[in-house]
Design an enzyme around this catalytic site. Structure first.
Site: not given
Ligand code: GRF
Length: 228
Positions: A151, A113, A180, A149, A99
Site C-alpha cells: 500500500d 491500486n 470507492e 511497499e 506482490l
Molecule cells: C475494497 O474495499 C478495496 O479498496 C480493497 O478491497 C475491497 C475490494 O472490494 N482493496 P470489491 O471486491 O471491489 O468489492
C-alpha cells in the site's frame, strides 16, 4: 481492427466480490470511462466478481496462488497471463496478494491500486476497524500507483469519509465503498484521458505536480460525464 478505438487497454485483478471492478465496467459501458477492459484476472477461482465478468462477456482468467511454491513463481505466472492482454494499465481492484518487487517493477507506472484508508494511515488489512479503534475522526480511500511497499507508492486521489460515533466497521466500510466506486473510475479516466504524466521527479495531473493527492470530501467526487 478492434471496436475499442483509442480506448485505454486495461486488465483488472480481483480476489473477491469485485464491486470496484463492476463500477469500472458500468462506467465503461455507459461510455463515460474510455477503457477497453481486456480481461479480468483472479487468484481465486471462487471470486464472485468473476461471474460479473463472464456475464459481461469479458475474458476471465484464474491464476491460483495455491498452485505455486513461492510468491515469485506465482507473480511470474500472473504477469505472463496479464501480458497476453497487453494492457497499458493494470488495476488492482480488491486484489488481496502482496506482490514481489519484480512484478511491481515490470508494471512500473502502470499499476494502480485502491486501498480503503487515507494512506499513509492504515496500510494493510482491517482498515475500517483500525480507524475506529484509533479514534480517527475520518477515514476514506486512496487510489495510488503501486511500489514495492505494501500500500505504498504515490497517492493520486483520496476521498475522506467522516467517522460517526455510532459507526462500526461494517457501516463505515459500506460508506467508504460507495465512495470507492466513484473514486476509482475517476482516476482511471485520468489515465484514459492522458491527463496523468509520470516524470522522474513527480507525477503530474494536467501538467501540475501531484505532491499531495487530489482530495475529495464524501459525496463530492465529480461524476464522469458520458462521452467526455
Ligand atoms: C475494497 O474495499 C478495496 O479498496 C480493497 O478491497 C475491497 C475490494 O472490494 N482493496 P470489491 O471486491 O471491489 O468489492
Amino acid at each position: 481492427m478492434t471496436t475499442s478505438g483509442t480506448k485505454l487497454p486495461v486488465v483488472i485483478l480481483i480476489s473477491g466480490r469485485g464491486s470496484n471492478f463492476k463500477a469500472l465496467l458500468d462506467q465503461a459501458r455507459r461510455g463515460a470511462l474510455n477503457v477497453d477492459i481486456r480481461a479480468v484476472l483472479s487468484n481465486r477461482v471462487d471470486a464472485a466478481g468473476l461471474e460479473t465478468a463472464r456475464k459481461a462477456g469479458l475474458p476471465v482468467r484464474v491464476v491460483e496462488h495455491k498452485g505455486f511454491d513461492d510468491r515469485a513463481a506465482f507473480d511470474k505466472a500472473l504477469a505472463a497471463c496479464i501480458d497476453e492482454f497487453d494492457p497499458a494499465l493494470v488495476i488492482l481492484a480488491g486484489f488481496m496478494r502482496v506482490l514481489t518487487a519484480e512484478f511491481v517493477h515490470h508494471y512500473d507506472g502502470r499499476l494502480l491500486n485502491i486501498h480503503p484508508s487515507l494512506l499513509p494511515r492504515h496500510p494493510g488489512l482491517d482498515t475500517h476497524a483500525r480507524a475506529i479503534a484509533a479514534g480517527d475522526p475520518e477515514h476514506g480511500a486512496s487510489v495510488h500507483l503501486v511500489n514495492e511497499e505494501v500500500d505504498g507508492g504515490p497517492v493520486l486521489a483520496q476521498v475522506r469519509v467522516n467517522i460517526h460515533p455510532q459507526d462500526d466497521p461494517v457501516r463505515l466500510a459500506a460508506r467508504v465503498l460507495a465512495q470507492e466506486h466513484q473514486l476509482l473510475p475517476l482516476v482511471v479516466e485520468w489515465f484514459a484521458g492522458g491527463r496523468i504524466r509520470l516524470d522522474p521527479d513527480a507525477v503530474r495531473l494536467d501538467g501540475n505536480r501531484l505532491d499531495e493527492p487530489v482530495c475529495f470530501a464524501e459525496g463530492s467526487i465529480p461524476p464522469l460525464t458520458r462521452g467526455a
